[in-house]
Design a protein around this motif. Structure first.
Motif, mmCIF file in Angstrom:
data_model
loop_
_atom_site.group_PDB
_atom_site.id
_atom_site.type_symbol
_atom_site.label_atom_id
_atom_site.label_comp_id
_atom_site.label_asym_id
_atom_site.label_seq_id
_atom_site.Cartn_x
_atom_site.Cartn_y
_atom_site.Cartn_z
ATOM 1 N N GLN A 1 -52.436 42.838 -71.500
ATOM 2 C CA GLN A 1 -52.064 43.992 -72.307
ATOM 3 C C GLN A 1 -50.885 43.606 -73.200
ATOM 4 O O GLN A 1 -49.892 43.068 -72.726
ATOM 5 N N ASN A 2 -51.042 43.855 -74.474
ATOM 6 C CA ASN A 2 -49.997 43.563 -75.465
ATOM 7 C C ASN A 2 -49.704 42.073 -75.615
ATOM 8 O O ASN A 2 -48.663 41.707 -76.130
ATOM 9 N N LYS B 1 -40.750 44.688 -75.859
ATOM 10 C CA LYS B 1 -40.577 45.941 -75.113
ATOM 11 C C LYS B 1 -39.598 46.861 -75.846
ATOM 12 O O LYS B 1 -39.828 48.062 -75.962
ATOM 13 N N ARG C 1 -41.206 48.347 -78.966
ATOM 14 C CA ARG C 1 -42.187 49.388 -78.643
ATOM 15 C C ARG C 1 -41.530 50.643 -78.086
ATOM 16 O O ARG C 1 -42.120 51.715 -78.105
ATOM 17 N N ALA D 1 -45.718 49.909 -83.306
ATOM 18 C CA ALA D 1 -46.998 49.523 -82.689
ATOM 19 C C ALA D 1 -47.961 49.092 -83.792
ATOM 20 O O ALA D 1 -47.898 49.649 -84.896
ATOM 21 N N PRO D 2 -48.844 48.136 -83.518
ATOM 22 C CA PRO D 2 -48.934 47.375 -82.285
ATOM 23 C C PRO D 2 -47.949 46.188 -82.284
ATOM 24 O O PRO D 2 -47.736 45.559 -83.312
ATOM 25 N N TYR E 1 -47.346 42.645 -80.249
ATOM 26 C CA TYR E 1 -47.948 41.691 -79.318
ATOM 27 C C TYR E 1 -46.956 40.588 -78.964
ATOM 28 O O TYR E 1 -46.110 40.216 -79.787
ATOM 29 N N GLU F 1 -57.292 48.781 -80.881
ATOM 30 C CA GLU F 1 -55.927 49.260 -80.688
ATOM 31 C C GLU F 1 -55.256 49.580 -82.022
ATOM 32 O O GLU F 1 -54.488 50.530 -82.138
ATOM 33 N N GLY G 1 -53.715 53.966 -74.470
ATOM 34 C CA GLY G 1 -53.737 52.565 -74.043
ATOM 35 C C GLY G 1 -54.807 52.250 -73.011
ATOM 36 O O GLY G 1 -55.488 51.224 -73.110
#
Lengths: 132, 145
Positions: free
Chosen positions: A24-25, A99, A102, A109-110, A112, B47, B54
């Protein structure tokens, strides 16, 4: 309709079993290099950044945050993916920076985190330039 | 000397229907396969639209390629054709809504329509979806007079 729906669910289920869910991310260098106009954020120290970084990347880490965050916010616009990287597979600075970007304060967002960091990205860039 | 039969819409219709079906199958099956080949990018593209919470992004990324492949292929199975047309129309309207919502919010998205494809402008994406909806309407077997 039930037959088609069942086939779709079955296919999705089999894929879920065979393909590991991407973190995730997190994003691989291969996928990151295919994104359209991502904003690259380098979370390493200034010395490492000076020695070599992704072209166009912005330096942003806990030390220079107050000075650099304004530049990041200026260059970002809604929908533009941000890719944060640090030195290698084992570093955690990129996770912390991502982190914070976000988080509630900025809400970008997004965002990564690059899997493998600069070490892997540098290798991919070298391979790409050799192919050209 | 025998006169050649006049070319009418009625005589062309079976060929047009066949071509429309062939085009739709190619587009959707190829799009689905390319999405499956790059699941990480598919997940990133889903996304990027920022429409789903999510937890729903990965299930949607898993389901979408199969919805395209199964619906596209089922156009060639007579007893599944109507259901396939329904699913394809639903998918195309969902894509249109997602694209228009992203456009309205000024998002700089990657379409993700064919896996890791390059940049495409919103007007082209909308026009392409309407074009595919038009093709889909041609696959309907109407009342032949």
């Amino acid at each position: 309709m039930l037959v088609l729906g069942s086939l779709m669910v079955l296919g999705a289920g089999v894929t879920a079993l065979l393909v590991p869910r991407p973190g995730q991310n997190e994003i691989s260098p291969e996928s990151a290099l295919k994104l359209q106009r991502p904003l690259w954020v380098d979370a390493r120290g200034a010395d490492d950044f000076a020695q070599g970084a992704m072209p166009g990347a912005l330096l942003l880490n806990e030390d220079n945050w107050p000075r650099s965050i304004a530049t990041v916010l200026e260059q970002w616009h809604p929908g533009r993916p941000i890719i944060v990287y640090c030195g290698s597979l084992s570093c955690s600075a990129s996770q912390a920076v991502a982190k914070r970007l976000r988080g509630e304060e900025y809400g970008l967002a997004p965002v990564y985190v690059l899997r493998g960091g600069w070490d892997v990205l540098k290798a991919r860039l070298a391979e790409a330039s050799q192919r050209q | 000397m025998k006169r050649a039969p006049a070319i009418t819409w009625k005589s062309l219709r079976p060929c047009v229907r066949l071509l429309a079906r062939l085009t739709l199958t190619c587009v959707f099956v190829i799009a689905g396969v390319l999405k499956l080949a790059g699941m990480e990018q598919t997940q990133a593209a889903v996304e990027g639209y920022r429409l789903l919470p999510g937890w729903a992004v990965w299930p949607a990324a898993l389901f979408l390629p199969w919805a395209e492949i199964v619906s596209g292929a089922a156009l060639w199975v007579p007893w599944l054709r109507e259901a396939s047309r329904f699913f394809l129309a639903t998918l195309l309207w969902l894509f249109l809504v997602a694209i228009l919502a992203a456009w309205a919010r000024g998002l700089d998205i990657r379409c993700g329509c064919f896996g890791g494809e390059g940049e495409a402008g919103y007007p082209w994406l909308v026009a392409r979806d309407f074009g595919l909806l038009g093709l889909l309407s041609l696959t309907k077997r109407g009342v032949e007079k």
